[in-house]
Design a protein around this motif. Structure first.
Motif, PDB file in Angstrom:
ATOM      1  N   ASP A  20       0.867  -1.222  -0.077  1.00  0.00           N
ATOM      2  CA  ASP A  20       0.052  -0.041   0.053  1.00  0.00           C
ATOM      3  C   ASP A  20       0.843   1.354   0.042  1.00  0.00           C
ATOM      4  OD1 ASP A  20      -2.227  -1.413  -0.184  1.00  0.00           O
ATOM      5  OD2 ASP A  20      -2.538  -1.320   1.872  1.00  0.00           O
ATOM      6  N   VAL A  21       1.974   1.166   0.727  1.00  0.00           N
ATOM      7  CA  VAL A  21       2.940   2.299   0.878  1.00  0.00           C
ATOM      8  C   VAL A  21       3.452   2.431  -0.663  1.00  0.00           C
ATOM      9  CG1 VAL A  21       4.832   3.267   1.602  1.00  0.00           C
ATOM     10  CG2 VAL A  21       3.417   2.252   3.297  1.00  0.00           C
ATOM     11  N   VAL A  22       3.907   1.487  -1.247  1.00  0.00           N
ATOM     12  CA  VAL A  22       4.357   1.618  -2.625  1.00  0.00           C
ATOM     13  C   VAL A  22       3.375   2.204  -3.510  1.00  0.00           C
ATOM     14  CG1 VAL A  22       5.245   0.430  -4.656  1.00  0.00           C
ATOM     15  CG2 VAL A  22       6.083  -0.259  -2.353  1.00  0.00           C
ATOM     16  N   LYS A  23       2.246   1.561  -3.459  1.00  0.00           N
ATOM     17  CA  LYS A  23       1.330   2.415  -4.303  1.00  0.00           C
ATOM     18  C   LYS A  23       0.935   3.727  -4.314  1.00  0.00           C
ATOM     19  CE  LYS A  23      -1.519  -1.928  -4.756  1.00  0.00           C
ATOM     20  NZ  LYS A  23      -2.963  -2.354  -4.123  1.00  0.00           N
ATOM     21  N   LEU A  24       0.834   3.937  -3.085  1.00  0.00           N
ATOM     22  CA  LEU A  24       0.652   5.685  -2.478  1.00  0.00           C
ATOM     23  C   LEU A  24       2.045   6.448  -3.096  1.00  0.00           C
ATOM     24  CD1 LEU A  24      -0.757   7.921  -1.254  1.00  0.00           C
ATOM     25  CD2 LEU A  24       0.127   7.114   0.911  1.00  0.00           C
ATOM     26  N   LEU A  25       3.047   5.848  -2.722  1.00  0.00           N
ATOM     27  CA  LEU A  25       4.410   6.692  -3.330  1.00  0.00           C
ATOM     28  C   LEU A  25       4.520   6.809  -4.936  1.00  0.00           C
ATOM     29  CD1 LEU A  25       7.040   5.191  -0.811  1.00  0.00           C
ATOM     30  CD2 LEU A  25       6.167   7.490  -0.691  1.00  0.00           C
ATOM     31  N   ARG A  26       4.013   5.816  -5.512  1.00  0.00           N
ATOM     32  CA  ARG A  26       3.988   5.960  -6.892  1.00  0.00           C
ATOM     33  C   ARG A  26       3.059   6.779  -7.518  1.00  0.00           C
ATOM     34  NH1 ARG A  26       6.720   4.862 -10.764  1.00  0.00           N
ATOM     35  NH2 ARG A  26       5.471   3.867 -12.202  1.00  0.00           N
ATOM     36  N   LYS A  27       1.666   6.825  -6.671  1.00  0.00           N
ATOM     37  CA  LYS A  27       0.570   7.694  -7.018  1.00  0.00           C
ATOM     38  C   LYS A  27       1.099   9.345  -7.018  1.00  0.00           C
ATOM     39  CE  LYS A  27      -3.797   9.566  -5.460  1.00  0.00           C
ATOM     40  NZ  LYS A  27      -4.694   9.344  -4.529  1.00  0.00           N
ATOM     41  N   THR A  28       2.075   9.568  -6.007  1.00  0.00           N
ATOM     42  CA  THR A  28       2.523  10.888  -5.732  1.00  0.00           C
ATOM     43  C   THR A  28       3.700  11.175  -6.686  1.00  0.00           C
ATOM     44  OG1 THR A  28       2.013  10.281  -3.372  1.00  0.00           O
ATOM     45  CG2 THR A  28       3.198  12.472  -3.983  1.00  0.00           C
ATOM     46  N   GLY A  29       4.510  10.193  -7.374  1.00  0.00           N
ATOM     47  CA  GLY A  29       5.401  10.540  -8.433  1.00  0.00           C
ATOM     48  C   GLY A  29       6.526   9.875  -8.023  1.00  0.00           C
ATOM     49  N   ILE A  46       5.836  -6.760  -5.920  1.00  0.00           N
ATOM     50  CA  ILE A  46       6.231  -5.466  -5.298  1.00  0.00           C
ATOM     51  C   ILE A  46       6.994  -4.662  -6.479  1.00  0.00           C
ATOM     52  CG2 ILE A  46       7.892  -4.519  -3.871  1.00  0.00           C
ATOM     53  CD1 ILE A  46       5.234  -4.965  -2.401  1.00  0.00           C
ATOM     54  N   LEU A  47       7.753  -5.169  -7.050  1.00  0.00           N
ATOM     55  CA  LEU A  47       8.527  -4.599  -8.282  1.00  0.00           C
ATOM     56  C   LEU A  47       7.779  -4.023  -9.232  1.00  0.00           C
ATOM     57  CD1 LEU A  47      12.088  -6.575  -8.223  1.00  0.00           C
ATOM     58  CD2 LEU A  47      11.615  -4.250  -7.444  1.00  0.00           C
ATOM     59  N   GLN A  48       6.873  -4.869  -9.616  1.00  0.00           N
ATOM     60  CA  GLN A  48       5.643  -4.249 -10.738  1.00  0.00           C
ATOM     61  C   GLN A  48       4.914  -2.897 -10.218  1.00  0.00           C
ATOM     62  OE1 GLN A  48       2.592  -6.869 -11.869  1.00  0.00           O
ATOM     63  NE2 GLN A  48       2.981  -6.470 -14.060  1.00  0.00           N
ATOM     64  N   LEU A  49       4.583  -3.124  -8.993  1.00  0.00           N
ATOM     65  CA  LEU A  49       3.966  -2.003  -8.294  1.00  0.00           C
ATOM     66  C   LEU A  49       4.750  -0.794  -8.256  1.00  0.00           C
ATOM     67  CD1 LEU A  49       1.981  -3.577  -5.311  1.00  0.00           C
ATOM     68  CD2 LEU A  49       0.836  -2.681  -7.406  1.00  0.00           C
ATOM     69  N   ALA A  50       6.124  -0.967  -8.153  1.00  0.00           N
ATOM     70  CA  ALA A  50       6.983   0.287  -8.171  1.00  0.00           C
ATOM     71  C   ALA A  50       7.273   0.505  -9.535  1.00  0.00           C
ATOM     72  CB  ALA A  50       8.290  -0.425  -7.291  1.00  0.00           C
ATOM     73  N   GLY A  51       6.925  -0.074 -10.492  1.00  0.00           N
ATOM     74  CA  GLY A  51       7.105   0.798 -11.853  1.00  0.00           C
ATOM     75  C   GLY A  51       7.976  -0.099 -12.531  1.00  0.00           C
ATOM     76  N   VAL A  52       8.420  -1.405 -12.467  1.00  0.00           N
ATOM     77  CA  VAL A  52       9.214  -2.188 -13.061  1.00  0.00           C
ATOM     78  C   VAL A  52       8.418  -3.114 -14.078  1.00  0.00           C
ATOM     79  CG1 VAL A  52      10.883  -3.850 -13.200  1.00  0.00           C
ATOM     80  CG2 VAL A  52      10.727  -2.180 -11.461  1.00  0.00           C
ATOM     81  N   GLU A  53       8.511  -3.260 -15.252  1.00  0.00           N
ATOM     82  CA  GLU A  53       7.705  -3.874 -16.315  1.00  0.00           C
ATOM     83  C   GLU A  53       8.153  -5.340 -16.029  1.00  0.00           C
ATOM     84  OE1 GLU A  53       7.624  -2.336 -20.276  1.00  0.00           O
ATOM     85  OE2 GLU A  53       7.529  -0.349 -19.378  1.00  0.00           O
ATOM     86  N   VAL A  54       7.547  -6.246 -15.374  1.00  0.00           N
ATOM     87  CA  VAL A  54       7.903  -7.684 -15.182  1.00  0.00           C
ATOM     88  C   VAL A  54       7.847  -8.394 -16.214  1.00  0.00           C
ATOM     89  CG1 VAL A  54       7.232  -9.720 -14.019  1.00  0.00           C
ATOM     90  CG2 VAL A  54       7.065  -7.284 -12.821  1.00  0.00           C
ATOM     91  N   ALA A  55       6.981  -8.548 -16.886  1.00  0.00           N
ATOM     92  CA  ALA A  55       7.000  -9.381 -18.337  1.00  0.00           C
ATOM     93  C   ALA A  55       8.122  -9.091 -19.322  1.00  0.00           C
ATOM     94  CB  ALA A  55       5.445  -9.101 -19.140  1.00  0.00           C
ATOM     95  N   ARG A  56       8.327  -7.806 -19.567  1.00  0.00           N
ATOM     96  CA  ARG A  56       9.326  -7.492 -20.742  1.00  0.00           C
ATOM     97  C   ARG A  56      10.854  -7.751 -20.162  1.00  0.00           C
ATOM     98  NH1 ARG A  56      10.362  -1.476 -22.624  1.00  0.00           N
ATOM     99  NH2 ARG A  56      11.408  -1.385 -20.615  1.00  0.00           N
ATOM    100  N   THR A  57      10.735  -7.643 -18.661  1.00  0.00           N
ATOM    101  CA  THR A  57      12.319  -7.942 -18.166  1.00  0.00           C
ATOM    102  C   THR A  57      12.727  -9.377 -18.029  1.00  0.00           C
ATOM    103  OG1 THR A  57      12.024  -5.734 -17.237  1.00  0.00           O
ATOM    104  CG2 THR A  57      13.810  -7.327 -16.051  1.00  0.00           C
ATOM    105  N   THR A  58      11.614 -10.147 -17.397  1.00  0.00           N
ATOM    106  CA  THR A  58      11.766 -11.868 -17.054  1.00  0.00           C
ATOM    107  C   THR A  58      11.471 -12.628 -18.448  1.00  0.00           C
ATOM    108  OG1 THR A  58       9.792 -11.723 -16.211  1.00  0.00           O
ATOM    109  CG2 THR A  58      11.469 -10.938 -14.651  1.00  0.00           C
ATOM    110  N   GLY A  59      10.545 -12.038 -19.140  1.00  0.00           N
ATOM    111  CA  GLY A  59      10.002 -13.045 -20.202  1.00  0.00           C
ATOM    112  C   GLY A  59       9.012 -13.635 -19.795  1.00  0.00           C
ATOM    113  N   CYS A  60       8.108 -13.258 -18.735  1.00  0.00           N
ATOM    114  CA  CYS A  60       7.139 -13.894 -18.159  1.00  0.00           C
ATOM    115  C   CYS A  60       5.896 -13.259 -18.880  1.00  0.00           C
ATOM    116  CB  CYS A  60       6.787 -13.522 -16.798  1.00  0.00           C
ATOM    117  SG  CYS A  60       8.316 -14.574 -15.629  1.00  0.00           S
ATOM    118  N   GLU A  61       4.857 -13.842 -19.082  1.00  0.00           N
ATOM    119  CA  GLU A  61       3.760 -13.410 -19.614  1.00  0.00           C
ATOM    120  C   GLU A  61       2.281 -13.458 -18.547  1.00  0.00           C
ATOM    121  OE1 GLU A  61       3.438 -11.763 -22.390  1.00  0.00           O
ATOM    122  OE2 GLU A  61       5.440 -12.296 -23.046  1.00  0.00           O
TER     123      GLU A  61
END
Length: 559
Positions: free
Chosen positions: A506-515, A544-559
């Protein structure tokens, strides 16, 4: 013992010791700044018929100046492979970290006399486009209309949390005697090493609020002044920031740039004998807003014919702002002649400069609001453009009984010593309050005049601590009081890094929302960590990393 006292009794506040994923060995040393080069004298050369900008010349020249580029460091660290083209790096100063800067050169380069609101919009869009890639921004600009651009950008940049510094020079940087090198160097250091979340103007060792300046000298290096507000910072033997007057966004909304501006605005300067026909002609459609430059503290001729034309324009929706022709001072209804203007519908402009008033009109008139709502907005302080109760009365920390008791035990009594003790203790007190989720204690500390973005001995702010502990309400409170999401502790962590490390979704989501966002280096390291998490099947870590703005699928090859 109170909860705050219990927290203070602990020897050390929280540190993410077990999970240290997002770390680059170079990141603690480097910050990145984007230099938006629009034109202006700083990059001009003599063409035989006068000075004019020369494309692609500035970067090449800066590359040869040791004061503005450390070629050895660039080669040793493979800088050109890690950053975009046209990137340079400053030598290491005693104020760390090292500043890496990339030049975005406009084509064509402009003399600032040719600047238009469309050019302001272009600059604003580029700041928005690259906002998450850079720690700060420097806009190189001609001096003639620099105050207008700085004012306009200050209103256009909404919920700004990073420094945007406009600068230039009176003499081209290529000349033996010039002010361009010092102005560029100072602006880069301030934009990279300090989190001053305002649009500013830097010139001749002074950093000003962008919407408070005006050009006062065409031939001096000391070309600008801020008539009614002292500088935010001065660069002399030491860099001194006046944090008491630095504004911070007290909102949870993300940064945006409003590029819609109304061009049907103008400035009408009164003079003895001005005719009614002149005023009437100036106020005709399509004019939507007027800055009326009056005498003294807001006075105008007490002539029924003039006042009648002004009232007619106001009644049909033209917004008229009263600003003084004087360099310093405030518009107020001291004299009867001033009262007559307000009776005609004119709005007092306080101590706004004409540049700020015009830019504010252009910004406000473009909003989808009623005329009354726009008038109300014009009378409000939006970006510190005029003096008012921006902060309100504060008690001094030296008035605190707690501080006085400590001072007595140390045999200290003078105000300077009391303030020094307060400055030393307050960050730890605030961090301890954040540790236990004590919002009441944080509010008490804030009301005593303390900046809740102040860092403790480890460079950690209350927002770092609250993010570590997962205190969502405390994080929300701190953000609403101007705490910065971009502060880094001595380990190089931001509050977002802390929240990710301790997996507080929840903290990660709020921090991301704020910029909040990861830096360029952190994104690289996050990609490496993602592969490790994917291989171990750690779905929570991936989320958690996806919520923080990291593109999981592109980086790991996961779909």
């Amino acid at each position: 013992m109170s909860s705050l006292g219990q927290a203070l009794s602990r020897s050390r506040l929280s540190r993410p010791d077990a999970i240290r994923a997002l770390k680059s060995p170079l990141y603690e040393l480097e910050v990145s700044v984007l230099v938006i080069y629009t034109g202006g004298t700083i990059g001009m050369k003599d063409s035989g018929g006068g000075l004019k900008p020369e494309p692609n010349a500035l970067y090449k020249f800066l590359h040869t100046l040791p004061i503005l580029h450390d070629e050895q460091y660039a080669e040793d660290t493979k800088l050109y492979e890690r950053y975009p083209e046209f990137t340079l790096v400053l030598p290491l100063s005693k104020q760390k970290p090292r500043v890496v800067y990339t030049i975005l050169e406009y084509s064509p380069l402009l003399d600032s006399s040719n600047m238009t609101p469309d050019d302001w919009a272009k600059i604003g869009k580029d700041i928005e486009k690259y906002y998450e890639q850079y720690n700060g921004f420097v806009v190189l600009h001609g001096t003639d209309t620099m105050a207008y651009t700085a004012s306009a950008l200050s209103f256009m940049c909404e919920n700004l949390r990073k420094p945007v510094i406009v600068t230039g020079s009176q003499v081209p940087i290529y000349e033996l005697r010039n002010d361009g090198r010092d102005n560029l160097l100072g602006a880069l250091l301030l934009a990279g090493q300090y989190i001053i979340p305002e649009v500013c103007l830097y010139f001749y060792q002074k950093l000003y609020r962008g919407n408070r300046v005006t050009k006062v000298d065409a031939e001096s290096f000391d070309a600008f002044t801020s008539p009614n507000l002292r500088p935010l910072a001065s660069l002399e033997v030491d860099i001194k920031i006046d944090w008491d007057i630095v504004l911070r966004p007290e909102t949870l909304d993300k940064f945006t740039v409003s590029t819609e501006l109304n061009s049907n605005v103008g400035v009408l300067r009164l003079f003895p004998g001005i005719t009614t026909d002149t005023v009437k002609a100036f106020l005709q459609p399509p004019m939507n807003g007027i800055v009326l430059e009056t005498y003294g503290c807001g006075n105008a001729p007490e002539r029924p014919d003039l006042l009648d034309e002004i009232k007619k324009a106001s009644d049909r929706g033209v917004i008229i702002i009263n600003c003084t022709q004087c360099l310093r001072g405030t518009v107020k209804a001291t004299y009867e002649t001033g009262h007559k203007l307000y009776d005609a519908g004119v709005i007092a402009g306080g101590d706004m400069t004409p540049e700020a008033a015009l830019s504010k009109l252009s910004y406000v008139l473009a909003k989808d609001l009623s005329t009354e709502e726009k008038k109300k907005m014009m009378s409000q302080i939006l970006r510190g453009e005029m003096t008012g109760d921006l902060v309100g009365p504060k008690r001094s920390l030296s008035d605190s009984r707690f501080i006085q008791v400590i001072a007595k035990s140390l045999s200290s009594s003078c105000k300077e010593e009391l303030d020094a003790i307060g400055d030393a203790l307050t960050p730890s007190l605030a961090c301890a309050a954040a540790k236990v989720g004590d919002i009441e204690a944080l509010e008490a500390i804030r009301k005593m005049g303390s900046d809740l973005s102040m860092a403790d001995y480890d460079g950690r702010t209350p927002l770092h601590i609250a993010a570590c502990e997962g205190h969502l309400k405390v994080v929300e409170y701190l953000l609403s009081k101007g705490a910065t999401v971009y502060a880094r502790d001595r380990f190089g962590d931001t509050p977002l890094c802390s929240a990710v490390s301790f997996r507080h979704k929840d903290v990660v989501k709020l921090l991301r929302k704020t910029g909040a966002h990861f830096s360029r280096d952190e994104m690289v390291d996050a990609g490496m960590k993602l592969r490790s998490l994917a291989e171990s099947g750690d779905l929570e870590g991936l989320e958690i990393l996806q919520l923080a703005g990291v593109e999981v699928a592109r980086t790991t090859g996961c779909e």
